[in-house]
Design an enzyme around this catalytic site. Sequence first.
Site, PDB file in Angstrom:
ATOM      1  CE  LYS A  43      -7.606   1.171   0.438  1.00 46.76           C
ATOM      2  NZ  LYS A  43      -6.760   0.387   1.296  1.00 46.76           N
TER       3      LYS A  43
ATOM      4  CG  HIS B 145      -3.535  -0.582  -2.476  1.00 45.24           C
ATOM      5  ND1 HIS B 145      -4.008   0.694  -2.619  1.00 45.24           N
ATOM      6  CD2 HIS B 145      -3.382  -0.799  -1.146  1.00 45.24           C
ATOM      7  CE1 HIS B 145      -4.113   1.250  -1.413  1.00 45.24           C
ATOM      8  NE2 HIS B 145      -3.740   0.362  -0.505  1.00 45.24           N
TER       9      HIS B 145
ATOM     10  CB  SER C 272      -0.952   0.000   1.197  1.00 46.37           C
ATOM     11  OG  SER C 272      -0.230  -0.130   2.408  1.00 46.37           O
TER      12      SER C 272
HETATM   13  C1  LIG Z   1      -7.048   0.142   2.760  1.00 48.79           C
HETATM   14  C2  LIG Z   1      -6.440  -1.156   3.087  1.00 48.79           C
HETATM   15  C3  LIG Z   1      -7.095  -2.080   3.891  1.00 48.79           C
HETATM   16  C4  LIG Z   1      -8.371  -1.759   4.614  1.00 48.79           C
HETATM   17  O1  LIG Z   1      -9.454  -1.762   3.789  1.00 48.79           O
HETATM   18  P1  LIG Z   1     -10.746  -0.915   4.235  1.00 48.79           P
HETATM   19  O2  LIG Z   1     -11.844  -1.475   3.425  1.00 48.79           O
HETATM   20  O3  LIG Z   1     -10.426   0.503   3.937  1.00 48.79           O
HETATM   21  O4  LIG Z   1     -10.922  -1.156   5.710  1.00 48.79           O
HETATM   22  C5  LIG Z   1      -6.532  -3.315   4.048  1.00 48.79           C
HETATM   23  N1  LIG Z   1      -5.348  -3.615   3.484  1.00 48.79           N
HETATM   24  C6  LIG Z   1      -4.669  -2.753   2.731  1.00 48.79           C
HETATM   25  C7  LIG Z   1      -3.388  -3.163   2.115  1.00 48.79           C
HETATM   26  C8  LIG Z   1      -5.186  -1.483   2.517  1.00 48.79           C
HETATM   27  O5  LIG Z   1      -4.492  -0.610   1.789  1.00 48.79           O
END
Ligand SMILES: *Cc1c(COP(=O)(O)O)cnc(C)c1O
Length: 384
Positions: free
Chosen positions: A240, A210, A182
């Site tokens: 995302k 991601h 991330s």
């Molecule tokens: C954003 C993210 C999460 C969390 O996901 P949410 O749905 O925002 O709680 C988990 N793992 C990674 C690698 C992330 O970037």
Amino acid sequence: MISLDDFASDKLTALEATGLRRTLQVTHRLANGQSLRGDRELISFCCNDYLGLSHHENVISAAEAALGKYGAGSGASRLITGNHPLIDELEGRLARLKGTEDACVFSSGYLTNIGVIPTFIGEEDIIFADELSHACLRAGSDLSRAKIHYFRHNDMAHLDALLRLHRASHPHAMILTDGIFSMDGDLAPLDELAQFAADHDCWLMTDDAHGIGVVGGGRGSGFEFDPVPVIPLQMGTLSKAIGSFGGYVCASRPVIDLIKTRARSLIFTTSLPPASAAAALSALDIIENEPEYCALPLKKAALFCARLNLPAPTSPIVPIIVGDSRRVMDCAAKLEEQGFLVTGIRPPTVAEGTARLRFTFSATHRDTGILKLADAVRGLDILP
Ligand SMILES: *Cc1c(COP(=O)(O)O)cnc(C)c1O
């Protein structure tokens, strides 16, 4: 005695002194990758809405229709109120996209990780995790109370050494990694990790928050490899590239059935609102049918990197390490003055001394904006 207020104020003063105090800025996210802060319109290069689907007209109308038909909230946990048909449909679609038997939708990605890991791993067991794994993989690991070993980032020799030393003395073992990291944007060697998992009797779990929608033809990080590696637990987020809200894990039927019976962050939290499920379903239609569109964020990142002579990116996430936390916040402020929204990323999100500007690229960015951003970044004098 110290009052709660004094305790909080003292902590904040200390954090402020090292550039680590965080504040929330009221910001409107507009369509086309723009953001409104105060009365200024900025081009946002810090959003994870890689495909702009949170503002796509089909996605919005699907959510609106579900809102009108089913209401705003979901009432209770999925195991109490009954499972909403849209969530059931969404699980089928996610499983199809990932090529697994089944899937389980959670109310966020964070809740997915803290629920799934302790379902399979307990006190007697062991976890091997990449040191740059997302905070919620760490939180899920901690909740399991298993022994945890962090291997150096993407360092397979280190993982091998740890496996040889520690694996045999525990009944069950998991290997955890982000698919696309991330804060660094690079890809995990999932083919090698799958091989290590097979050789050492470990269960591999990937966090593809991601990856889905932007790599592997939109199907995620595992699909960057040929043959596609065996990954028995593939989790991700709907928040995302999918542009909605929620989390999911794709796996075999018995694995999903056990998760639905035992994962505490599924059982003891309210289920995803129907409108979020409807939005995600509509976004999946686009992701499944438009691979060229899914390839755009990476192309945009590549344009930025080429302009600055940075190595070609593997994902739409491009970090430039600055080091010092105060300096990184200063760089972000300078970019904001020039009309670009780029958040500085500081410890503890990243390791001490590796504070960075993290640029994320979206299919909705215009090339002209990206080139202007690159020129502004050159002016900061932070390039490697
Ligand atoms: C954003 C993210 C999460 C969390 O996901 P949410 O749905 O925002 O709680 C988990 N793992 C990674 C690698 C992330 O970037």
